[in-house]
Write an enzyme that holds these catalytic residues in place. Sequence first.
Site, PDB file in Angstrom:
ATOM      1  N   THR A   9       0.826  -1.207   0.000  1.00 22.27           N
ATOM      2  CA  THR A   9       0.000   0.000   0.000  1.00 22.27           C
ATOM      3  C   THR A   9       0.856   1.251   0.000  1.00 22.27           C
ATOM      4  O   THR A   9       0.624   2.176   0.748  1.00 22.27           O
ATOM      5  CB  THR A   9      -0.934   0.035   1.219  1.00 22.27           C
ATOM      6  OG1 THR A   9      -0.145  -0.179   2.387  1.00 22.27           O
ATOM      7  CG2 THR A   9      -2.013  -1.003   1.122  1.00 22.27           C
TER       8      THR A   9
ATOM      9  N   THR B 155       6.567  -5.013   2.301  1.00 27.57           N
ATOM     10  CA  THR B 155       7.889  -5.067   2.947  1.00 27.57           C
ATOM     11  C   THR B 155       8.272  -6.448   3.473  1.00 27.57           C
ATOM     12  O   THR B 155       9.447  -6.737   3.627  1.00 27.57           O
ATOM     13  CB  THR B 155       7.954  -4.068   4.123  1.00 27.57           C
ATOM     14  OG1 THR B 155       6.888  -4.361   5.028  1.00 27.57           O
ATOM     15  CG2 THR B 155       7.856  -2.650   3.627  1.00 27.57           C
ATOM     16  N   ASP B 156       7.289  -7.313   3.752  1.00 26.02           N
ATOM     17  CA  ASP B 156       7.613  -8.577   4.402  1.00 26.02           C
ATOM     18  C   ASP B 156       8.659  -9.396   3.650  1.00 26.02           C
ATOM     19  O   ASP B 156       9.602  -9.895   4.236  1.00 26.02           O
ATOM     20  CB  ASP B 156       6.347  -9.423   4.597  1.00 26.02           C
ATOM     21  CG  ASP B 156       5.646  -9.080   5.890  1.00 26.02           C
ATOM     22  OD1 ASP B 156       5.978  -8.032   6.475  1.00 26.02           O
ATOM     23  OD2 ASP B 156       4.761  -9.865   6.314  1.00 26.02           O
TER      24      ASP B 156
ATOM     25  N   LYS C 171      15.015  -7.155   6.664  1.00 24.74           N
ATOM     26  CA  LYS C 171      14.011  -6.491   7.496  1.00 24.74           C
ATOM     27  C   LYS C 171      14.299  -6.918   8.926  1.00 24.74           C
ATOM     28  O   LYS C 171      14.134  -8.089   9.276  1.00 24.74           O
ATOM     29  CB  LYS C 171      12.601  -6.909   7.064  1.00 24.74           C
ATOM     30  CG  LYS C 171      11.502  -6.148   7.783  1.00 24.74           C
ATOM     31  CD  LYS C 171      10.112  -6.491   7.252  1.00 24.74           C
ATOM     32  CE  LYS C 171       9.046  -5.655   7.950  1.00 24.74           C
ATOM     33  NZ  LYS C 171       7.689  -5.937   7.468  1.00 24.74           N
TER      34      LYS C 171
END
Lengths: 633, 444
Positions: free
Chosen positions: B102, B178-179, B257
């Site tokens: 998003t 982002t995961d 991440k």
Amino acid sequence: MSELNYEELGLKVGLEIHQQLNTPHKLFCNCSTNLEEEYKLTLERYLRPALSELGEVDVAALFEWKKGKKYVYRIPITTSCLVEADEEPPHAINEEALKIALAIAMALNSNIVDEIYVMRKIVIDGSNTTGFQRTAIIALGGMLKDEEVSIQSIAVEEDAARKIDEGTDQVTYSLDRLGIPLIEISTGPDIRSPEQAERVALKIGQLLRMTGKVKRGIGTIRQDLNISIKGGTKIEIKGVQKLELIPDIVRYEAIRQFNLLKIKEELYRRGLTKELVLSNFVVKDVTELFKNTNSKIIKNGIEKGGLVYGIRAYKLKGVLGWELIPKKRRFGTEIADYVRALAGLGGLFHSDELPNYGITEEEINKVREALNATTEDALILIVGERERLDKAVEVIKDRILLAFDGIPKETRGALDDGTTKFLRPQPGSARMYPETDIPPRRIDEKLLEDAKKLVPESPESKMKRYIVLGLSEELAKEIIRDPRLDLFEELVNKYSPRVPPVVIASTITNTLKYVKSKGGDISKINEEDIEELIKSIYESRISKDSISEILVEYTTSKNVELKDIIRKYEVLPIEELEKIIDDIINSNLDEIRKRKDKAVNLIMSKVMSKVKGRADGKIVLELIRSRLKNVIE
Amino acid sequence: MQENYKGKAYDILKNLNIEEGDLIEIKKGDLRIRGILLPSYSKDDRIFVIKLDNGYNIGISIDNITEIKPIEKKSSKDRESERREVHNGAKSEIKIISTGGTIVSRVEYETGAVRPALTTEEIIQFLPEINEIAKVDAEVLFSILSENMKPEFWVKIAESVKKAFDEGNTGIVIAHGTDTMAYTASALAFSLRSLQGPVVLVGSQRSSDRPSSDSAINLLSAVITAKYAPFGEVVVNMHAESSDTYALVHRGVKVRKMHSSRRDAFQSVNDKPLAKVLWKERKLVMLNEKYISKKDETLLDAKFDNRVFLLYYYPGLDRDFLEQMLTNTKIRGIIIAGTGLGHTSSDHIELFRKATKDGIFIGMTTQCLFGRVNMNVYTTGRQLLDAGVTPLEDMLPEVALVKLMWVLAHEQDLEKIQNLMITNLVGEINPRHTLDLFPRWSYE
């Protein structure tokens, strides 16, 4: 200010009361709910209206965003975490806060909804790191009975960050306050007088305190007011922290709206229309005319590279100088507010207040000439950099045109003198959407059971209980109405029956009135002071008879501590008291023999004036009687 | 449509012909509630979700309702107009390829639904500052959640990157959830070893429907990177700090991440970030001079074999489980995230020996993430080496895994596979660790 007839005026006031709840944890995380000055880290952030809002976001917010306003957040370590920093999703809603809020809803006979949804209410002034405030309605409807004021809704929400400092490009907040649970109680627009507004606020505040689960002290309760008069507009006034200010705010707002409607009438009386004002609206750069001005503000503005704009407001002579609130606010002040808030410019002058501020008659005439204006027109002068001036011109034009509609829909901020200033236009429709990070919370029986235990006792049941405690009906009524009712309860729990509840109640009510009548500054007396006095009686250190004297002395003198005054009034040891009595009797033997039994009064008054409240009158009287007996016999 | 409602609530609505979006009135005792019926997002099928005119949503149970009636039908112009245009405008410099997430989205206030806003116009409306930097063109490749990403999607992304360069773009921005962004970054890096310009992955940790979203700054800096970066590498461009101060550009095969929710979750591990982006000044500042230069041609070589496994070693790992996988599946390779310098319990050594004999690749990385494996220091390490386990230097476990998928799709012979795995193809191995490559936590 002469009082308006509020009934005729159709005054309607509604309140929104925001009270911090005293839970150990915040509403959506496990941080403590205290305030904390210390911080080691800061964050810098910017906010930007979300996509669907562009074009429809409120102008003030959009303006702030376009200026690139930076928000600096102080990060206190024990009272904020990643949730406040907007770096972690909110945790589940604090159940205890929910229960307290439900209990209050029950006390107000409000209808509890069956499922609660947390919403995001867009707030883009930086006071929420997320750019929205999380809020949920838990109940609808209800009634504050003895005032016949309806309750519209009850919500739980998170408190905003605490503003520390505001500059033109940067606002600093502390995150300690962000996320403290608040209950918001909105009343219907059923309040009809300035005094009633204060009374309702007081009663709701008291009900909240009676749960024993809300925070106390300055800043923990805030009132917003919605005020309108017949033909007027519902104006929101934010951030009233002092109850005493409420009646003035209502009065001032009523008269402000009244006069704005008068101005509207006057405009039509002069045969003006929006189109006429618009087509005759003239703006010119008149910097040249002020090259050698004596006006400091204009001079400074020009020296900083700014320009001076002159504006002709067609046939508006006398309108800008029109007093909306006598001696406090003119229509010109409203325009200046808009310019400050929306264009970031101070320094606006208009012809109804000139010549003044170093601006001469001659200069005004030159401007008039340059703008091709007649003496029927009003002139406006503004100083600043070009970009802001252009914005200001639009703002001024818009505000003048709004005068034709009467009262623009605004959110205003309360000032210390009871007047208000423009903050921002009211959002057209509340910008709210669901907080998808928090699942819906079904209100179940278990939750309602738990909440029931927190419902504060009703005034009727209190009345009965107080009479059993020995209060007269009148005193009981008075203490129930008193904002320190909760203090009364607390002190009774701690110190009676050794200190009779009557003494505690009358200290809080009548004694304070007496002190005030003696010219004492009772705002100096806080709850700790009252407790200190009651505790001293409890410990037999002072006599209850000395309370008024102590408080009068405390509130009429400067730089003294209550403790020291109490020490002065400490009860005399019995031997000392006996010695004083004996001395006085001995030096008045002749009188006593003359007056016989009636001598009691004389000796009594002499002793009492000597001990000045440091002895209980009853005991003194008894001692005197027994001694006089011996002397006379 | 009442399709969100079930059970009794559904029956009531159907009977009264009430649809979502209609204005209704409910009476319950002396309470009268007027509002818009929303699609239900309650778990309880006895609940109506109502939006009041003050914007709040509340849930009202069908129990004890005395009356419910429709007041006004939703007007047809309010019914959502779905649009998704693929933009084929004039020649652009920077191509923005959306894959999901998003990073740019619109919120529908009624329901709170967040819809991706991915046309060029929408992106520019969201972030007008882009116009100051470059002429952009946007393409919606697909719209999937990052956790649903698969190797076949990596191939599609790589193909559209190639196509965008071939069309004359000089930099590519890829919007991605982002995961699994770091996995995609590795996959693209191995698939596109010769690049004409930067390929910049970007995402947001706070979705763009909220005013505090990091997406605007991230996207703006990604466009700055795509426009000004001197390298031809796949990189990840995200917030550098929790504050909105600047962004960092991480090498795609050296980034991870490292936090579940913070804006600055992405950090370089065992390497310096390539650059930082001062978004306010619209400037890119290089931090690492060891980068791969732009090439004349973009070469595409995207193939993956996912018959691999990432084994996170722990004390007590059941030998049988491992044996099952090695003997009864079609597995072709395992990346071990081993302890410390690259170990497992010595109980497993014989299993690995048998596996490598059968042609299964076993590679060793460290679950410490920071630092290099070295299997010569302890006996167990030496025994694992002897059993055929390949030490993979300072490669991150996930990077090694993606690389293995890519290598297996290209080679059959174990020795060749082993050789490729320890060959530094796109900077996934940093032969030199300086003392400053380890983060420090400060508590005082």
